[in-house]
Scaffold this motif. Structure first.
Motif, mmCIF file in Angstrom:
data_model
loop_
_atom_site.group_PDB
_atom_site.id
_atom_site.type_symbol
_atom_site.label_atom_id
_atom_site.label_comp_id
_atom_site.label_asym_id
_atom_site.label_seq_id
_atom_site.Cartn_x
_atom_site.Cartn_y
_atom_site.Cartn_z
ATOM 1 N N ALA A 27 0.484 -1.014 0.420
ATOM 2 C CA ALA A 27 -0.153 0.011 -0.026
ATOM 3 C C ALA A 27 1.190 1.268 -0.449
ATOM 4 O O ALA A 27 0.389 2.597 -0.709
ATOM 5 N N GLN A 28 1.939 1.102 0.559
ATOM 6 C CA GLN A 28 2.489 2.348 0.599
ATOM 7 C C GLN A 28 3.644 2.850 -0.860
ATOM 8 O O GLN A 28 3.867 1.629 -1.932
ATOM 9 N N ALA A 29 3.568 4.298 -0.998
ATOM 10 C CA ALA A 29 3.812 4.352 -2.618
ATOM 11 C C ALA A 29 5.542 3.980 -2.441
ATOM 12 O O ALA A 29 6.480 4.082 -1.202
ATOM 13 N N GLY A 30 5.617 4.284 -3.997
ATOM 14 C CA GLY A 30 7.364 4.258 -4.478
ATOM 15 C C GLY A 30 8.122 2.808 -4.688
ATOM 16 O O GLY A 30 6.701 1.977 -4.444
ATOM 17 N N GLU A 31 8.530 2.754 -5.349
ATOM 18 C CA GLU A 31 9.958 1.717 -6.096
ATOM 19 C C GLU A 31 9.972 1.398 -4.313
ATOM 20 O O GLU A 31 9.995 1.728 -3.280
ATOM 21 N N GLY A 68 6.420 0.817 6.480
ATOM 22 C CA GLY A 68 7.601 1.310 5.576
ATOM 23 C C GLY A 68 8.399 2.112 5.746
ATOM 24 O O GLY A 68 8.048 3.097 6.743
ATOM 25 N N ALA A 69 9.537 2.715 5.796
ATOM 26 C CA ALA A 69 10.793 4.062 5.070
ATOM 27 C C ALA A 69 10.583 4.598 4.293
ATOM 28 O O ALA A 69 10.716 4.661 3.207
ATOM 29 N N GLY A 70 10.287 6.126 5.154
ATOM 30 C CA GLY A 70 10.558 7.213 3.482
ATOM 31 C C GLY A 70 9.507 7.010 2.356
ATOM 32 O O GLY A 70 9.665 7.091 1.368
ATOM 33 N N GLY A 71 8.416 6.257 2.596
ATOM 34 C CA GLY A 71 6.490 6.262 2.229
ATOM 35 C C GLY A 71 7.549 4.793 1.039
ATOM 36 O O GLY A 71 6.924 4.579 -0.005
ATOM 37 N N ARG A 72 8.406 4.300 1.196
ATOM 38 C CA ARG A 72 8.866 2.795 0.983
ATOM 39 C C ARG A 72 8.587 1.407 1.789
ATOM 40 O O ARG A 72 9.137 2.212 2.593
ATOM 41 N N ARG A 73 8.006 0.682 1.006
ATOM 42 C CA ARG A 73 8.846 -1.025 1.807
ATOM 43 C C ARG A 73 10.119 -1.558 1.865
ATOM 44 O O ARG A 73 10.873 -0.657 0.411
ATOM 45 N N ILE A 96 24.510 -6.982 -7.405
ATOM 46 C CA ILE A 96 23.732 -5.994 -8.416
ATOM 47 C C ILE A 96 22.608 -5.668 -9.775
ATOM 48 O O ILE A 96 22.675 -4.966 -9.897
ATOM 49 N N ASP A 97 23.846 -6.986 -10.223
ATOM 50 C CA ASP A 97 23.139 -6.881 -11.472
ATOM 51 C C ASP A 97 22.286 -7.839 -12.057
ATOM 52 O O ASP A 97 21.570 -7.063 -12.759
ATOM 53 N N VAL A 98 21.252 -8.537 -10.995
ATOM 54 C CA VAL A 98 19.553 -9.163 -11.542
ATOM 55 C C VAL A 98 19.060 -8.980 -10.200
ATOM 56 O O VAL A 98 18.502 -8.301 -10.666
ATOM 57 N N ASN A 99 20.035 -9.254 -8.874
ATOM 58 C CA ASN A 99 18.507 -8.446 -8.627
ATOM 59 C C ASN A 99 18.364 -6.716 -8.248
ATOM 60 O O ASN A 99 17.435 -6.193 -7.427
ATOM 61 N N LYS A 100 19.445 -5.876 -8.962
ATOM 62 C CA LYS A 100 19.327 -4.382 -8.491
ATOM 63 C C LYS A 100 19.317 -4.351 -6.683
ATOM 64 O O LYS A 100 18.700 -2.977 -6.747
ATOM 65 N N VAL A 101 20.126 -4.799 -6.335
ATOM 66 C CA VAL A 101 19.873 -4.223 -5.345
ATOM 67 C C VAL A 101 20.399 -3.042 -4.739
ATOM 68 O O VAL A 101 21.199 -2.312 -5.657
ATOM 69 N N GLN A 102 19.952 -2.228 -4.151
ATOM 70 C CA GLN A 102 19.925 -0.447 -3.260
ATOM 71 C C GLN A 102 21.471 -0.372 -2.424
ATOM 72 O O GLN A 102 22.207 0.772 -2.127
ATOM 73 N N ALA A 103 21.007 -1.467 -1.116
ATOM 74 C CA ALA A 103 22.846 -1.736 -0.107
ATOM 75 C C ALA A 103 22.982 -3.480 0.381
ATOM 76 O O ALA A 103 22.060 -3.690 -0.586
ATOM 77 N N ILE A 104 23.918 -3.167 0.461
ATOM 78 C CA ILE A 104 24.628 -4.455 0.479
ATOM 79 C C ILE A 104 25.034 -5.111 1.975
ATOM 80 O O ILE A 104 25.822 -3.802 1.975
ATOM 81 N N LEU A 105 24.157 -5.249 2.522
ATOM 82 C CA LEU A 105 24.451 -5.571 4.113
ATOM 83 C C LEU A 105 24.993 -6.952 4.684
ATOM 84 O O LEU A 105 24.643 -8.105 4.516
ATOM 85 N N GLY A 106 26.152 -6.236 5.711
ATOM 86 C CA GLY A 106 26.169 -7.637 6.562
ATOM 87 C C GLY A 106 27.842 -8.579 5.903
ATOM 88 O O GLY A 106 27.530 -10.039 6.752
ATOM 89 N N ALA A 331 13.893 9.292 -2.090
ATOM 90 C CA ALA A 331 15.209 10.367 -1.841
ATOM 91 C C ALA A 331 16.116 9.137 -2.468
ATOM 92 O O ALA A 331 15.932 8.130 -2.873
ATOM 93 N N THR A 332 17.675 9.644 -3.231
ATOM 94 C CA THR A 332 17.642 8.347 -3.925
ATOM 95 C C THR A 332 19.102 7.631 -2.631
ATOM 96 O O THR A 332 19.074 8.551 -1.303
ATOM 97 N N VAL A 333 19.776 6.983 -3.108
ATOM 98 C CA VAL A 333 20.418 6.192 -2.267
ATOM 99 C C VAL A 333 21.876 7.129 -1.789
ATOM 100 O O VAL A 333 22.453 7.212 -1.085
ATOM 101 N N ALA A 334 22.887 8.165 -2.183
ATOM 102 C CA ALA A 334 23.459 9.449 -2.229
ATOM 103 C C ALA A 334 22.122 10.013 -0.847
ATOM 104 O O ALA A 334 22.783 10.112 0.085
ATOM 105 N N GLN A 335 20.848 10.359 -1.295
ATOM 106 C CA GLN A 335 20.706 10.908 -0.208
ATOM 107 C C GLN A 335 20.216 10.463 1.096
ATOM 108 O O GLN A 335 20.440 10.786 1.844
ATOM 109 N N ILE A 336 19.822 8.938 0.839
ATOM 110 C CA ILE A 336 19.787 7.765 2.248
ATOM 111 C C ILE A 336 21.180 8.307 3.114
ATOM 112 O O ILE A 336 20.902 8.418 4.459
ATOM 113 N N ASN A 337 22.175 7.557 2.033
ATOM 114 C CA ASN A 337 23.543 7.586 2.755
ATOM 115 C C ASN A 337 24.024 8.863 3.706
ATOM 116 O O ASN A 337 24.564 8.455 4.608
ATOM 117 N N ALA A 338 23.866 9.946 3.395
ATOM 118 C CA ALA A 338 23.931 10.868 4.373
ATOM 119 C C ALA A 338 23.546 11.290 5.132
ATOM 120 O O ALA A 338 23.750 12.194 5.822
#
Lengths: 412, 299
Positions: A27-31, A68-73, A96-106, A331-338
């Protein structure tokens, strides 16, 4: 704390289920923001990796349930590093190439993190790890890398603090020949010399040798009263066995990932009696830890104190989500990171959960997430300063005898 | 470094060399008769170590679980499994490649090595295993410290090596084996039936690998890379001693072990492995066929 084969299979399955949640949750907006959970499910990190992955998935469920966070899940993709740099690079490429993740954790071991960092840096992704190598701080040119474990320099400083507290005068060091092993003993040497002490002998040894007797002999010839190591479980098993059989009496200070219950299982209680095992401790008195511990115990059937890396992995996702919330919709990845330092460091209203943080941010407050693993105050390198627990092996049990803090502004 | 210190280092080197001597002998026997370097030797050692660790763990707590009896039964099980796997590898793979170039067999053996290691990792996992043996303190002879476990390891290796040499020298099939190694065509003309001998050869290679693997596992920890890590030193020992020379392989292994450990006070443990290969380099410059090698096999 053996992990059964069934649990290993169940973890990726849980990830698949989490990403196949019904559309009503959307229900949350955004990708959705896609997160890669890249953990050591097999290999040397396997006692910790499955719990880390579960912690990340639990945090995602929690954030999504809170709207969700920032309107996204958030959406998770789980992979196994096998605790090997080559396998980890393949898995990271796939994320990165197949799943198009924006962060790699752990990522867990330093070798793996150092191998994955060039890929995440190139793609401008957020990378969060629990590795110790000091080089991770300096190679993080874009400030995209966040470390939730103490650096090897800080481990070394803790070793020096413990050695001094216990009155040792003639320390020697033994290091496994890699960035982390040498990082630990060099960190110790720097901290010890700062105190005016001297290291009486040191060796750097090669991995996968059938014996370390000659290395031990070289060290023991200088009659040290304590040997400080930067080592792993297999080599520590061989070294302590040969040392015990030689009949020497010096003390040992060993990192917690090497002097653990598996070492006692391999060598027996008598050979391990009195070994000092040092590892960071979670922020066990914090509200965030208690919140996480309840969830973790329910999911894994054992308390969070059995896996120091699980609260770190949980905190990774919560800080990421709070930064998303602070950065706002779209927000972009850079904006989140900041925004990561903004929501984790003081000053600000102390918050212990994502929901609390989200509510405070909605009231336009500056927040300070006090994590389950540590206070999570990131320095200029994106490093944190958790406290260290001092465990002594007594009758085959690791008994915590002390907690040693190292000042956040400590520099070797 | 005192004289006692040097003697201690030499003992460490001898024990390590004795363990390497077993796979080196297996390598050189296969090399001299099947004419290719069998890269699966190391992983066959690993298989032997895993079989023995598993059998010993099953026996612990039963009447057969005492250290001596338990280890003996575990080693026998490892020997049987490795001999069978080794002969099967010959029948299914290497025999069919016998007429092809040496590199075909070499590549097949590398593939077999990966297969064994991957199967072990898949079925048993990557965690370390250790033999359940009591830890006994070292005997101290005026500073010269001998670990009883090292003494047993060294003694077992020497007895096995002596038995193999006695068989090669005096046993009927051992003599036939040497005849085939020396000149396969002449051996066939003399009416020696090669088939049964090849089975014997591969079974022997399996037995040596199994015992080498068990000894190595007792000394260190049993992990999937156990034998693979030792393959290169075993190759080097074979080349140092002269390819195809059983005695050369054993002496080569001991020389490399001792040379490597004695270099510790001079260059430190990080570079001692380089010293062992430096010795190999110098010997090959002076004697391209190795210490006891025949030039035609080195080519």
């Amino acid at each position: 704390m053996a992990v059964t084969r069934r649990e290993l299979i169940a973890t990726p399955l849980a990830a698949a289920l989490a990403s196949a949640l019904p559309a009503s949750v959307l229900a949350q907006a955004g990708e959705p923001l896609r997160v890669g959970a890249l953990n050591p499910i097999t290999g040397a990190g396997s006692p910790y990796g499955p719990g880390m992955q579960r912690a990340i998935l639990m945090a995602i469920e929690e954030v999504n349930a809170a709207g969700g966070a920032g309107g996204r899940r958030l959406e998770a993709f789980a992979e196994d590093t096998q605790t090997k740099p080559d396998a980890a690079v393949l898995a990271a490429k796939k994320l990165i190439d197949v799943n198009k993740v924006q962060a790699i954790l752990g990522t867990w071991s330093s070798g793996v993190t150092l191998a994955v960092m060039p890929l995440t840096d190139e793609a401008n992704l957020i990378q969060m790890n629990v590795s110790g190598a000091p080089a991770i701080s300096t190679q993080d040119k874009k400030d995209l890398v966040w470390r939730y474990q103490a650096t090897n320099d800080r481990f070394g400083a803790a070793f020096a603090e413990i050695a001094a507290k216990r009155g040792y005068k003639r320390p020697a060091t033994m290091a496994f020949n890699n960035a982390s092993g040498i990082g630990n003993t060099e960190g110790f040497r720097k901290a010890w010399e700062k105190r005016g002490g001297k290291v009486v002998a040191s060796v750097v040894y090669e991995p996968s040798r059938p014996s370390y007797r000659s290395e031990l002999q070289k060290i023991l010839a200088e009659k040290p009263d304590v040997i400080v190591t930067g080592s792993y479980l297999p080599d520590t098993t061989i070294i302590i066995r040969e040392w015990f059989q030689s009949g020497d009496k010096n003390a040992w200070i060993i990192p917690g990932w090497a002097a653990n219950p598996d070492l006692v299982k391999a060598l027996g209680a008598e050979a391990c009696e009195g070994l000092i095992s040092v590892d960071t401790v979670s922020a066990e008195n914090s509200a965030a830890f208690k919140h996480f511990d309840a969830m973790y115990t329910k999911a894994m059937g054992r308390p969070a104190s059995t896996n120091v890396y699980a609260p770190m992995a949980y905190d990774m996702l919560i800080t990421l989500a709070l930064a998303m919330e602070a950065a706002g919709p779209g927000a972009t990845v850079a904006q989140i990171n900041a925004r990561i330092r903004d929501i984790a460091n003081p000053p600000g209203t102390a918050v212990a959960t994502f929901a609390e943080g989200k509510a405070a941010l909605a009231k336009k407050q500056k927040i300070n997430y006090e994590g389950a693993s540590s206070k999570l105050d990131f320095d200029q390198y994106g490093d944190v300063s958790p406290d260290f627990g001092v465990y002594v092996i007594e009758k085959g049990q690791l008994v915590r005898r002390d907690v040693v803090p190292i000042p956040a502004d400590y520099r070797p | 470094m005192t004289l006692v210190g040097v003697a201690n280092l030499a003992v460490n080197g001898l024990v390590e060399g004795a363990v390497i001597a077993l796979p080196a002998l297996a390598l050189t026997l296969v090399m001299s008769i099947a004419r290719f370097p069998n890269a699966a030797t190391g992983d066959l050692m690993t298989l032997g170590a895993y079989v023995a660790v598993g059998v010993q763990a099953l026996l612990v707590g039963s009447a057969f679980g005492t250290p001596l009896l338990g280890m003996t039964l575990a080693t026998v099980a490892a020997v049987i499994v490795c001999a069978v796997v080794s002969v099967a590898a010959y029948e299914l793979i290497f025999r069919r490649l016998g007429r092809a170039a040496m590199v075909a067999s070499l590549l097949a053996s590398i593939g077999l090595a990966f297969l064994i290691r991957s199967l072990i990792t898949l079925v048993i996992g990557h965690e370390q295993h250790t033999f359940a043996l009591p830890l006994v303190r070292a005997w101290n002879f005026g500073g010269l410290r001998i670990l009883p476990s090292d003494l047993v390891i060294g003694a077992v290796a020497l007895v096995v090596l002596a038995a193999v040499f006695a068989w090669l020298r005096f046993g009927r099939s051992g003599r036939l084996l040497r005849a085939v190694a020396d000149n396969p065509d002449l051996a066939r003309l003399s009416g020696i039936r090669a088939q049964r001998l090849m089975w014997l050869l591969w079974a022997l290679a399996g037995v040596l690998s199994a015992i080498g693997g068990v000894l190595l596992g007792v000394k260190s920890v049993v992990m999937p890379e156990l034998g693979w890590e030792l393959l290169l030193p075993a190759f080097a020992a074979m080349i140092l001693g002269g390819i195809g020379s059983p005695a050369g392989a054993v002496i080569g292994a001991l020389l490399m072990g001792v040379g490597q450990e004695l270099s510790v006070p001079l260059v430190g443990p990080t570079y001692k492995i380089a010293v062992a290969f430096g010795v190999l380099f110098v010997v090959l410059l002076l004697r391209p066929a190795g210490l006891f090698g025949r030039p035609e096999l080195a080519r």
